[in-house]
Write a protein that holds these residues in place. Structure first.
Motif, mmCIF file in Angstrom:
data_model
loop_
_atom_site.group_PDB
_atom_site.id
_atom_site.type_symbol
_atom_site.label_atom_id
_atom_site.label_comp_id
_atom_site.label_asym_id
_atom_site.label_seq_id
_atom_site.Cartn_x
_atom_site.Cartn_y
_atom_site.Cartn_z
ATOM 1 N N PRO A 1 1.629 3.357 1.667
ATOM 2 C CA PRO A 1 2.437 2.430 2.461
ATOM 3 C C PRO A 1 2.479 2.801 3.943
ATOM 4 O O PRO A 1 2.425 3.973 4.314
ATOM 5 C CB PRO A 1 3.834 2.557 1.840
ATOM 6 C CG PRO A 1 3.638 3.204 0.513
ATOM 7 C CD PRO A 1 2.425 4.071 0.650
ATOM 8 N N LEU B 1 6.649 -3.787 5.963
ATOM 9 C CA LEU B 1 6.032 -2.836 5.034
ATOM 10 C C LEU B 1 4.661 -3.355 4.642
ATOM 11 O O LEU B 1 4.529 -4.464 4.121
ATOM 12 C CB LEU B 1 6.901 -2.659 3.788
ATOM 13 C CG LEU B 1 6.365 -1.673 2.748
ATOM 14 C CD1 LEU B 1 6.352 -0.251 3.306
ATOM 15 C CD2 LEU B 1 7.194 -1.744 1.473
ATOM 16 N N ASP B 2 3.649 -2.561 4.904
ATOM 17 C CA ASP B 2 2.270 -2.872 4.522
ATOM 18 C C ASP B 2 1.886 -1.904 3.400
ATOM 19 O O ASP B 2 1.710 -0.707 3.650
ATOM 20 C CB ASP B 2 1.344 -2.697 5.729
ATOM 21 C CG ASP B 2 -0.100 -3.017 5.384
ATOM 22 O OD1 ASP B 2 -0.391 -4.190 5.134
ATOM 23 O OD2 ASP B 2 -0.917 -2.078 5.347
ATOM 24 N N ALA B 3 1.811 -2.412 2.181
ATOM 25 C CA ALA B 3 1.558 -1.549 1.024
ATOM 26 C C ALA B 3 0.643 -2.246 0.030
ATOM 27 O O ALA B 3 1.058 -2.636 -1.066
ATOM 28 C CB ALA B 3 2.877 -1.162 0.356
ATOM 29 N N SER C 1 2.956 8.293 2.824
ATOM 30 C CA SER C 1 3.387 7.096 3.544
ATOM 31 C C SER C 1 3.585 7.446 5.012
ATOM 32 O O SER C 1 3.704 8.627 5.368
ATOM 33 C CB SER C 1 4.696 6.540 2.955
ATOM 34 O OG SER C 1 5.753 7.474 3.116
ATOM 35 N N ARG D 1 -6.632 5.711 5.667
ATOM 36 C CA ARG D 1 -6.100 5.584 4.316
ATOM 37 C C ARG D 1 -7.177 5.909 3.302
ATOM 38 O O ARG D 1 -8.344 5.561 3.483
ATOM 39 C CB ARG D 1 -5.645 4.153 4.071
ATOM 40 C CG ARG D 1 -4.187 3.858 4.352
ATOM 41 C CD ARG D 1 -3.948 2.375 4.251
ATOM 42 N NE ARG D 1 -2.530 2.035 4.202
ATOM 43 C CZ ARG D 1 -2.055 0.839 4.524
ATOM 44 N NH1 ARG D 1 -2.874 -0.112 4.936
ATOM 45 N NH2 ARG D 1 -0.762 0.590 4.436
ATOM 46 N N LEU E 1 10.685 2.315 1.747
ATOM 47 C CA LEU E 1 9.651 3.326 1.522
ATOM 48 C C LEU E 1 9.806 3.996 0.163
ATOM 49 O O LEU E 1 8.816 4.234 -0.541
ATOM 50 C CB LEU E 1 9.705 4.376 2.635
ATOM 51 C CG LEU E 1 9.138 3.925 3.986
ATOM 52 C CD1 LEU E 1 9.572 4.878 5.090
ATOM 53 C CD2 LEU E 1 7.609 3.838 3.930
ATOM 54 N N GLU F 1 -2.972 1.620 -2.149
ATOM 55 C CA GLU F 1 -3.048 2.249 -0.821
ATOM 56 C C GLU F 1 -1.681 2.759 -0.397
ATOM 57 O O GLU F 1 -0.643 2.254 -0.830
ATOM 58 C CB GLU F 1 -3.593 1.261 0.214
ATOM 59 C CG GLU F 1 -5.036 0.841 -0.061
ATOM 60 C CD GLU F 1 -5.631 0.080 1.091
ATOM 61 O OE1 GLU F 1 -4.999 0.007 2.159
ATOM 62 O OE2 GLU F 1 -6.748 -0.439 0.932
ATOM 63 N N ALA G 1 8.542 1.770 -2.510
ATOM 64 C CA ALA G 1 7.075 1.733 -2.520
ATOM 65 C C ALA G 1 6.485 3.013 -3.099
ATOM 66 O O ALA G 1 5.416 2.983 -3.737
ATOM 67 C CB ALA G 1 6.556 1.509 -1.099
#
Length: 514
Positions: A357, A349-351, A209, A183, A380, A355, A383
């Motif tokens: 997603p 979801l890791d966002a 993403s 990332r 998504l 950064e 995000a």
């Protein structure tokens, strides 16, 4: 090799969830790249029991929400792909020592009414001594129940989702593995991903993403190329399901659902015209999901399960073909029995701020793939700040735009328009390709025009179509995923047919999608 353009979404995994996400996202205007380490539907998504169903037995575990969602999707998918998805009636013989009749009737009433049902008839009780399905069964079975669900060509369902994604602008890379990803942070954070091709070359791509839809490998990716330095909130339990295929055990068009004393459910389903599909087992699995295979014990278990019900017993010697797959079920600490593990799914979801997603898919079942994909793309797009309305609920899959979803009428018309085709071949083309079947035959007006014959019903024209349109590059892709023609080759010739098809692919290189 470097891709200078940046994709909105990189989808990792070419099973049903990955292909469904790629299709939905591309149709909403996102630029999409999907990578799959093997062929499309190489693993879990071609190793199912091939049912579009609510999951009658999940009612016993009080999974009412999951069953309702699956029943709603059953209707949606029957309309979207009436060529590869069709209604199927199931017969459940009543075994008083396993479940009382009133409990089965109550469960079937719920199954009929948990969701709106327009295309399928409801359930009813039957007298096995008078119903055609009672003929092959032991005399002690005198009553039973009939209800409706759907059958699907699971591997083709994956391919058609990938094809629809491609036709909406997505890039599909098969035999391409994610081996690294980093990332970048800042106002325009993105992923830099390294992809390894089968020929050893690498591709570096940029993506805003990533969707981790790697099925059994979802956790492995989170611990490796997509590591975030912390554990995910969810995990999957790997459960092996194995199936056997025998010569046809009965002549009617119903399937059976059998109750076992161990509370497992075994299906016996009419398959590929001349065969019966029997499965599945549920066994916790440890090891490489790509190395999964049925054991002798599982084969015997399935034979024994059938022999409790059928008048004519079967043995492992009657098995023509087997397959096994690893299902990545959402981890359920309260379920010791693999059969009781939920078939529902969770999306994580890791966002972090600034950064790119990362969305990971845990669990799921083939019937709910479209809804899963819709929810994943909803998350998504929010995000990414690219919110577009969902669209797949009313959209046919490629070849599925059949008037009134009336496959029989369409197949009859196709046969009339291609009277030079043998009736069985014309029907197979109609069933596999729907309204696109004429693209397979092209300008041909005779069997000779279809080119070299590799096996009964398999001609060069179809190989060319599968190579140019559906990412097929090997005999395995054609004989066991794009079709099940491997079951129909003449006895003792499968190795020869496989070599000849592989030689054809070597002479005629696969279409380059990147």
């Amino acid at each position: 090799m470097t891709h200078d353009s940046i994709y909105d979404l990189l989808v990792v995994g070419g099973g049903i969830n990955g292909a469904g996400i790629a299709r939905d996202a591309a149709g909403r205007g996102l630029s999409v790249l999907l990578c799959e380490q093997d062929d499309l539907a190489s693993h879990t998504s071609s190793a199912s029991t091939k049912l579009i169903h609510g999951g009658l037995r999940y009612l016993e575990y009080r999974e009412f929400g999951l069953v309702r969602k699956a029943l709603q999707e059953r209707e949606t998918l029957l309309r979207a792909a009436p060529h590869i998805i069709r209604p199927l009636r199931f017969v459940m013989p009543h075994m008083p020592d396993l479940r009382p009749a009133w409990l089965i009737r109550a469960g079937l009433f719920l199954y009929d009414h948990l969701a709106r049902r327009e295309l399928l008839p409801g359930s009813r009780g039957i007298d096995m001594r008078r119903h055609p399905a009672g003929g092959p069964l032991v005399d002690s079975i005198r009553r039973g129940f009939v209800y409706s669900d759907g059958w699907v060509d699971d591997a083709r369902l994956v391919v058609l989702n990938a094809l629809d994604a491609s036709e909406h602008g997505a890039t599909i890379l098969t035999r391409t593995k994610l081996v690294g990803a980093e990332r970048t942070s800042g106002a325009n954070g993105e992923w830099h991903a390294r992809l390894l091709r089968a020929d050893g070359s690498t591709i570096t791509v940029r993506a805003r993403s990533i969707a981790n839809a790697a099925g059994p490998w979802v956790g492995e990716l989170l611990r490796g190329p997509l590591s975030r330095g912390r554990d995910a909130n969810y995990s999957v339990r790997l459960v092996k399901g194995s199936h056997i295929v025998t010569r046809r055990l009965f002549d009617h068009d119903h399937a059976y659902i059998f109750q076992n004393p161990d509370k497992r459910i075994i299906f016996a389903i009419p398959y590929e015209r001349d065969f019966t599909l029997i499965g599945t087992t549920d066994i916790q699995y440890v090891g490489d999901p790509s190395k999964v295979a049925i054991t002798a014990q599982e084969t015997q278990y399935l034979c024994d399960s059938i022999n409790r019900y059928f008048r004519k017993p079967i043995t492992p010697r009657d098995v023509c073909w087997t397959y096994a797959g690893v299902r990545p079920l959402l981890e359920d600490e309260n379920a010791d029995n693999p059969s009781a593990v939920t078939r529902d799914y969770r999306l994580e979801l890791d966002a972090p701020a600034g950064e790119a997603p990362l969305l990971s898919v845990f669990g799921g079942k083939i019937t709910t793939f479209r809804k899963l994909a819709e929810e994943a793309v909803d998350e998504l797009t929010r995000a990414l700040g690219h919110v577009r309305p969902s669209w797949t609920a009313s959209a046919p899959l490629p070849g599925g735009d059949i008037a009134d979803a009336d496959f029989e009428r369409f197949a009859s018309q196709f046969q009339q328009q291609h009277a030079w085709l043998p009736a069985d071949l014309a029907r197979r083309y109609a069933r596999a390709y729907g309204t696109r079947a004429a693209r397979v035959t092209g300008a041909a007006r005779s069997l000779a025009d279809l080119g070299q014959r590799f096996a009964p019903g398999l001609y060069e024209a179809e190989l060319r179509y599968l190579r140019e349109t559906e990412w097929a590059t090997t005999a395995q892709d054609v004989l066991w995923r794009r079709s099940k023609l491997g079951l129909h080759v003449e006895p003792g010739t499968l190795d020869t047919v496989t070599r000849e098809i592989d030689a054809w692919f070597a002479r005629v290189p696969a279409k380059q999608h990147a």
